[in-house]
Design a protein around this motif. Structure first.
Motif, PDB file in Angstrom:
ATOM      1  N   ALA A  94       0.840  -1.201   0.000  1.00 28.08           N
ATOM      2  CA  ALA A  94       0.000   0.000   0.000  1.00 28.08           C
ATOM      3  C   ALA A  94       0.875   1.251   0.000  1.00 28.08           C
ATOM      4  O   ALA A  94       0.604   2.212  -0.727  1.00 28.08           O
ATOM      5  CB  ALA A  94      -0.926  -0.014   1.208  1.00 28.08           C
ATOM      6  N   TYR A  96       3.882   1.650  -1.156  1.00 28.58           N
ATOM      7  CA  TYR A  96       4.504   1.867  -2.465  1.00 28.58           C
ATOM      8  C   TYR A  96       3.525   2.563  -3.403  1.00 28.58           C
ATOM      9  O   TYR A  96       3.876   3.532  -4.093  1.00 28.58           O
ATOM     10  CB  TYR A  96       4.979   0.545  -3.062  1.00 28.58           C
ATOM     11  CG  TYR A  96       5.429   0.659  -4.495  1.00 28.58           C
ATOM     12  CD1 TYR A  96       6.590   1.355  -4.820  1.00 28.58           C
ATOM     13  CD2 TYR A  96       4.671   0.114  -5.538  1.00 28.58           C
ATOM     14  CE1 TYR A  96       7.000   1.490  -6.134  1.00 28.58           C
ATOM     15  CE2 TYR A  96       5.068   0.247  -6.856  1.00 28.58           C
ATOM     16  CZ  TYR A  96       6.228   0.937  -7.150  1.00 28.58           C
ATOM     17  OH  TYR A  96       6.630   1.077  -8.450  1.00 28.58           O
ATOM     18  N   ALA A  97       2.285   2.079  -3.412  1.00 32.16           N
ATOM     19  CA  ALA A  97       1.281   2.689  -4.286  1.00 32.16           C
ATOM     20  C   ALA A  97       1.077   4.162  -3.928  1.00 32.16           C
ATOM     21  O   ALA A  97       1.079   5.032  -4.799  1.00 32.16           O
ATOM     22  CB  ALA A  97      -0.038   1.929  -4.188  1.00 32.16           C
ATOM     23  N   PHE A  98       0.949   4.457  -2.634  1.00 29.92           N
ATOM     24  CA  PHE A  98       0.698   5.841  -2.229  1.00 29.92           C
ATOM     25  C   PHE A  98       1.902   6.739  -2.483  1.00 29.92           C
ATOM     26  O   PHE A  98       1.757   7.908  -2.831  1.00 29.92           O
ATOM     27  CB  PHE A  98       0.314   5.910  -0.749  1.00 29.92           C
ATOM     28  CG  PHE A  98      -1.098   5.501  -0.475  1.00 29.92           C
ATOM     29  CD1 PHE A  98      -2.153   6.068  -1.196  1.00 29.92           C
ATOM     30  CD2 PHE A  98      -1.390   4.558   0.487  1.00 29.92           C
ATOM     31  CE1 PHE A  98      -3.461   5.690  -0.952  1.00 29.92           C
ATOM     32  CE2 PHE A  98      -2.696   4.172   0.739  1.00 29.92           C
ATOM     33  CZ  PHE A  98      -3.736   4.736   0.015  1.00 29.92           C
ATOM     34  N   ARG A 100       4.477   6.230  -4.743  1.00 34.23           N
ATOM     35  CA  ARG A 100       5.094   6.276  -6.058  1.00 34.23           C
ATOM     36  C   ARG A 100       4.172   6.203  -7.263  1.00 34.23           C
ATOM     37  O   ARG A 100       4.540   6.642  -8.341  1.00 34.23           O
ATOM     38  CB  ARG A 100       6.093   5.112  -6.187  1.00 34.23           C
ATOM     39  CG  ARG A 100       7.417   5.365  -5.505  1.00 34.23           C
ATOM     40  CD  ARG A 100       8.115   6.555  -6.114  1.00 34.23           C
ATOM     41  NE  ARG A 100       9.547   6.468  -5.944  1.00 34.23           N
ATOM     42  CZ  ARG A 100      10.241   7.155  -5.057  1.00 34.23           C
ATOM     43  NH1 ARG A 100       9.616   7.973  -4.234  1.00 34.23           N
ATOM     44  NH2 ARG A 100      11.542   7.007  -4.973  1.00 34.23           N
ATOM     45  N   LEU A 101       3.004   5.622  -7.104  1.00 29.78           N
ATOM     46  CA  LEU A 101       2.169   5.448  -8.290  1.00 29.78           C
ATOM     47  C   LEU A 101       1.214   6.627  -8.437  1.00 29.78           C
ATOM     48  O   LEU A 101       0.797   7.243  -7.468  1.00 29.78           O
ATOM     49  CB  LEU A 101       1.383   4.135  -8.198  1.00 29.78           C
ATOM     50  CG  LEU A 101       2.244   2.874  -8.130  1.00 29.78           C
ATOM     51  CD1 LEU A 101       1.368   1.642  -8.014  1.00 29.78           C
ATOM     52  CD2 LEU A 101       3.152   2.768  -9.356  1.00 29.78           C
ATOM     53  N   ASP A 102       0.906   6.899  -9.697  1.00 31.02           N
ATOM     54  CA  ASP A 102      -0.019   7.972  -9.993  1.00 31.02           C
ATOM     55  C   ASP A 102      -1.330   7.313 -10.397  1.00 31.02           C
ATOM     56  O   ASP A 102      -1.374   6.589 -11.386  1.00 31.02           O
ATOM     57  CB  ASP A 102       0.549   8.802 -11.144  1.00 31.02           C
ATOM     58  CG  ASP A 102      -0.304  10.020 -11.396  1.00 31.02           C
ATOM     59  OD1 ASP A 102      -0.976  10.467 -10.455  1.00 31.02           O
ATOM     60  OD2 ASP A 102      -0.308  10.487 -12.545  1.00 31.02           O
ATOM     61  N   PHE A 103      -2.362   7.494  -9.618  1.00 32.83           N
ATOM     62  CA  PHE A 103      -3.615   6.818  -9.951  1.00 32.83           C
ATOM     63  C   PHE A 103      -4.818   7.657  -9.529  1.00 32.83           C
ATOM     64  O   PHE A 103      -4.680   8.616  -8.774  1.00 32.83           O
ATOM     65  CB  PHE A 103      -3.666   5.436  -9.300  1.00 32.83           C
ATOM     66  CG  PHE A 103      -3.517   5.449  -7.799  1.00 32.83           C
ATOM     67  CD1 PHE A 103      -4.625   5.473  -6.972  1.00 32.83           C
ATOM     68  CD2 PHE A 103      -2.257   5.421  -7.205  1.00 32.83           C
ATOM     69  CE1 PHE A 103      -4.497   5.476  -5.595  1.00 32.83           C
ATOM     70  CE2 PHE A 103      -2.117   5.427  -5.831  1.00 32.83           C
ATOM     71  CZ  PHE A 103      -3.240   5.463  -5.024  1.00 32.83           C
ATOM     72  N   ARG A 104      -5.968   7.286 -10.028  1.00 31.41           N
ATOM     73  CA  ARG A 104      -7.194   8.022  -9.692  1.00 31.41           C
ATOM     74  C   ARG A 104      -7.513   7.812  -8.216  1.00 31.41           C
ATOM     75  O   ARG A 104      -7.203   6.783  -7.643  1.00 31.41           O
ATOM     76  CB  ARG A 104      -8.359   7.497 -10.537  1.00 31.41           C
ATOM     77  CG  ARG A 104      -8.389   8.083 -11.935  1.00 31.41           C
ATOM     78  CD  ARG A 104      -9.568   7.516 -12.686  1.00 31.41           C
ATOM     79  NE  ARG A 104     -10.820   8.140 -12.293  1.00 31.41           N
ATOM     80  CZ  ARG A 104     -12.008   7.659 -12.662  1.00 31.41           C
ATOM     81  NH1 ARG A 104     -12.097   6.565 -13.381  1.00 31.41           N
ATOM     82  NH2 ARG A 104     -13.117   8.281 -12.306  1.00 31.41           N
ATOM     83  N   GLY A 109      -7.804   8.277  -1.228  1.00 30.07           N
ATOM     84  CA  GLY A 109      -7.295   7.063  -0.576  1.00 30.07           C
ATOM     85  C   GLY A 109      -6.311   7.399   0.530  1.00 30.07           C
ATOM     86  O   GLY A 109      -6.401   6.870   1.636  1.00 30.07           O
ATOM     87  N   ARG A 169      13.665   9.492  -6.805  1.00 27.47           N
ATOM     88  CA  ARG A 169      12.809   8.987  -7.868  1.00 27.47           C
ATOM     89  C   ARG A 169      13.596   8.620  -9.123  1.00 27.47           C
ATOM     90  O   ARG A 169      13.120   7.856  -9.955  1.00 27.47           O
ATOM     91  CB  ARG A 169      11.765  10.045  -8.245  1.00 27.47           C
ATOM     92  CG  ARG A 169      10.505   9.951  -7.428  1.00 27.47           C
ATOM     93  CD  ARG A 169       9.506  10.972  -7.911  1.00 27.47           C
ATOM     94  NE  ARG A 169       8.340  11.022  -7.042  1.00 27.47           N
ATOM     95  CZ  ARG A 169       7.217  10.366  -7.316  1.00 27.47           C
ATOM     96  NH1 ARG A 169       7.105   9.653  -8.410  1.00 27.47           N
ATOM     97  NH2 ARG A 169       6.197  10.452  -6.500  1.00 27.47           N
ATOM     98  N   ASP A 172      13.721   4.967  -9.827  1.00 32.36           N
ATOM     99  CA  ASP A 172      12.530   4.387 -10.456  1.00 32.36           C
ATOM    100  C   ASP A 172      12.550   4.667 -11.952  1.00 32.36           C
ATOM    101  O   ASP A 172      12.247   3.813 -12.775  1.00 32.36           O
ATOM    102  CB  ASP A 172      11.237   5.024  -9.942  1.00 32.36           C
ATOM    103  CG  ASP A 172      11.073   4.879  -8.454  1.00 32.36           C
ATOM    104  OD1 ASP A 172      12.095   4.811  -7.764  1.00 32.36           O
ATOM    105  OD2 ASP A 172       9.921   4.834  -8.008  1.00 32.36           O
ATOM    106  N   PRO A 182       6.064  -1.674 -12.488  1.00 29.57           N
ATOM    107  CA  PRO A 182       5.933  -1.311 -11.067  1.00 29.57           C
ATOM    108  C   PRO A 182       6.273  -2.464 -10.114  1.00 29.57           C
ATOM    109  O   PRO A 182       6.862  -2.231  -9.057  1.00 29.57           O
ATOM    110  CB  PRO A 182       4.457  -0.936 -10.934  1.00 29.57           C
ATOM    111  CG  PRO A 182       4.021  -0.552 -12.294  1.00 29.57           C
ATOM    112  CD  PRO A 182       4.848  -1.369 -13.249  1.00 29.57           C
TER     113      PRO A 182
END
Lengths: 280, 315
Positions: A94, A96-98, A100-104, A109, A169, A172, A182
């Motif tokens: 979780a 990692y997603a918050f 580093r990832l860009d998401f809707r 969240g 970054r 990555d 990812p």
């Protein structure tokens, strides 16, 4: 000048040592008492036993009602290890997603995650109990382990997010150019670099699960399923005056894993507390 | 590359690629967040909604919930004497133990900060109570140590003082819990130590050149610079103290006695829910706790504007 500072330094040291001794006295006294005969425990204020007795450990280890203390230790170890692995895997995913990832819905969240950080667990306690009851999980270890696999300890998610943010970054990006997705970036770059945060998570999850009394009291009813905290309490319930020796002996044993981890991971302990403010 | 840091760097120039990258990351995020999402829905948000609903019902786990409106909340504040007692006990505990603990933590941190040799060793020693304090073993030790013929009274008798049974006397029982809490000042101390390290030595040198004494320095330099850390510790300690359970459960043997003098809010909630099976009532109590903690946190946040100073002058 040097003499004066030397003298105040000496005074300060004495005071700090004296205070430390007073602070540690109860723990040392318990250690000493675990080697004292029953009738000496409360009449002897001194730590050092005037007469050494080792039978307290044997008697405590034998446990109660045919359940040895080894069983309680084994149960606690099982739950703690399950909780540690669960927390490290689910919270780091979780995080990692918050981080580093860009998401809707990322902002929403993240906000929800921070909210659960502040929430007293009492508010979810009863419906959770009912849910686990309906699932037939009462008196099993599932209620104590499964939530850890679902990143419910938001605290650690937050801790790992903060740590990953400090990892450049560029790494990555370089990996992306090399064709890493990812998942590869998470396993090969972020996780190894976030090791200090993962170790902090491991230490505190282990300690808190090992010492957790409330949930274990709530969900475990059969003595053969009991963990160390519940097992210790059995000694208290069946407390005839003579049982204090074995009780202290097992109390000492119950603290050994905490000590071992503390000593091995001291550096991470201090870092983890200083940077994240973990309660203790 | 340099203009747009982040994973979508450079994607601005090629709009088609940008949507592709975003799309890809939505999928990846879903993968990484699945455990958390399941937990959030099934173990946090769902149960929160359920507990809010239960709080307006009469519910024992044996029968289905029966709508009761605000009855639980009304009962709490008007009829249930024990609820009010548990509230009073908890407030007293929080108000006495939190400030004492922080003062102690800060004092020891300052004592250790000024370049003492063997800092690491002392830091370790002082942290040990915090490491062990949450365990049942230590709570049991505390109970025996402060009991009628426990260690403390034997020591006091040694110097000729006849003392009461600290955990068995309703006048003192709560303070033995406070003592146990203050004893665990280690983690706050480590945070303070980290904060103290951030204060540049020049500040002190400059002010002593100006003739400021130690007390002046403490109030004009140390406290203001440390205020964000104090604030953080204060909030964390208030939140955790309100939820204290194990210590009062073990020391009072699950009763909250003597004469309900250690009946902490959490303990009473547990008894209501799991000893008397009043799940609706316990849910309502949980929500009152949320509101209480929320109010206190808000209060601390509000007042913090006047006493918390940030280096950059902003929020």
């Amino acid at each position: 000048m040097t003499y004066a500072t030397g003298k105040t330094e000496w005074l300060r040291h004495s005071f700090v040592i004296l205070l430390a001794f007073i602070m540690l006295y109860p723990v040392l006294w318990m250690l000493g008492s675990s080697f004292k005969p029953a009738n000496m425990i409360f009449s002897e204020v001194w730590i050092w036993p005037s007469e050494w007795v080792f039978s307290n450990y044997a008697k405590g280890w034998a446990g109660t009602q045919g359940n040895t203390f080894a069983l309680f230790l084994k149960n606690s170890a099982l739950i703690s290890i399950g909780a540690v692995i669960g927390n490290v895997v689910s919270c780091s995913m979780a995080a990692y997603a918050f981080a580093r990832l860009d998401f809707r819905f990322r902002a929403i969240g993240f906000g929800l995650m921070l909210m659960t950080l502040m929430l007293p667990h009492h508010v979810t306690l009863i419906p959770q109990y009912i849910l686990f009851h309906k699932l037939g999980w009462i008196n099993t270890y599932y209620p104590l382990i499964v939530p850890k696999w679902l990143a419910t300890d938001a605290f650690f998610v937050f801790l790992i997010v903060q740590f990953i943010r400090g990892v450049p970054r560029d790494l990555d990006e370089a990996a992306t150019i090399d064709g890493c997705g990812p998942i590869r970036i998470y396993t090969s770059i972020i996780m190894p670099l976030a090791l200090p945060a993962l170790i902090t998570t491991t230490i505190f999850t282990f300690l808190w699960t090992w010492d957790d009394f409330f949930s274990q009291l709530l969900y475990l009813s059969e003595v053969s399923k009991y963990t160390v905290p519940l097992g210790l309490r059995l000694f208290l319930d069946s407390s005839s005056q003579s049982d204090w020796g074995p009780m202290f002996a097992m109390s000492v044993l119950s603290l050994v894993p905490c000590f071992v981890i503390f000593i091995i991971c001291q550096k991470y302990f201090v870092q983890g507390i200083a940077t994240s403010g973990i309660k203790g | 590359m340099s203009a747009q840091p982040g994973t979508v760097a450079g994607a601005q120039a090629v709009p088609a690629k940008k949507t592709k990258v975003r799309h890809k990351q939505n999928g990846a995020a879903l993968f990484f967040l699945t455990p958390w999402l399941i937990g959030l829905v099934c173990l946090t948000l769902g149960p929160m909604a359920a507990s809010l609903y239960f709080s307006f019902t009469d519910y024992s786990i044996l029968s289905s919930p029966r709508w009761a409106g605000f009855a639980n909340y009304v009962t709490m504040f008007t009829e249930d004497k024990l609820f009010l007692v548990s509230m009073k006990v908890t407030f007293l505990y929080v108000f006495v133990s939190v400030p004492l603990k922080l003062i102690f933590a800060l004092a020891v941190a300052m004592l250790l900060d000024k370049g003492i040799r063997g800092l690491g060793f002392y830091r370790t020693i002082y942290y040990i109570p915090s490491l062990l304090g949450g365990s049942v073993a230590i709570s049991m030790l505390w109970r025996k140590m402060l009991g009628g013929d426990g260690l403390v009274n034997h020591a006091l008798a040694f110097i000729g003082i006849e003392a009461p049974d600290w955990v068995g006397n309703p006048k003192y029982a709560l303070y033995s819990l406070v003592l146990l809490s203050v004893w665990q000042f280690g983690s706050s101390m480590i945070i303070f130590l980290a904060g103290l390290k951030q204060i540049p030595a020049d500040y002190y040198e400059a002010s002593s050149v100006d003739g400021a004494g130690k007390a002046r320095q403490f109030f004009n330099i140390t406290l203001p610079i440390l205020s964000p850390v104090i604030f953080f510790n204060l909030v964390m300690q208030i939140i955790t103290s309100f939820q204290s359970f194990t210590q009062s459960f073990i020391i009072s043997n699950g009763t909250g006695g003597p004469v309900n003098s250690t009946l902490m809010y959490s303990l009473y909630l547990y008894k209501k829910g799991f000893a008397f099976f009043q799940m609706g009532y316990a849910s309502a109590m949980a929500w009152v706790l949320v509101i209480l903690i929320g109010l206190f946190t808000l209060l601390v946040f509000r007042t913090s504007k006047s006493w918390v100073h940030y280096e950059d002058g902003g929020k």
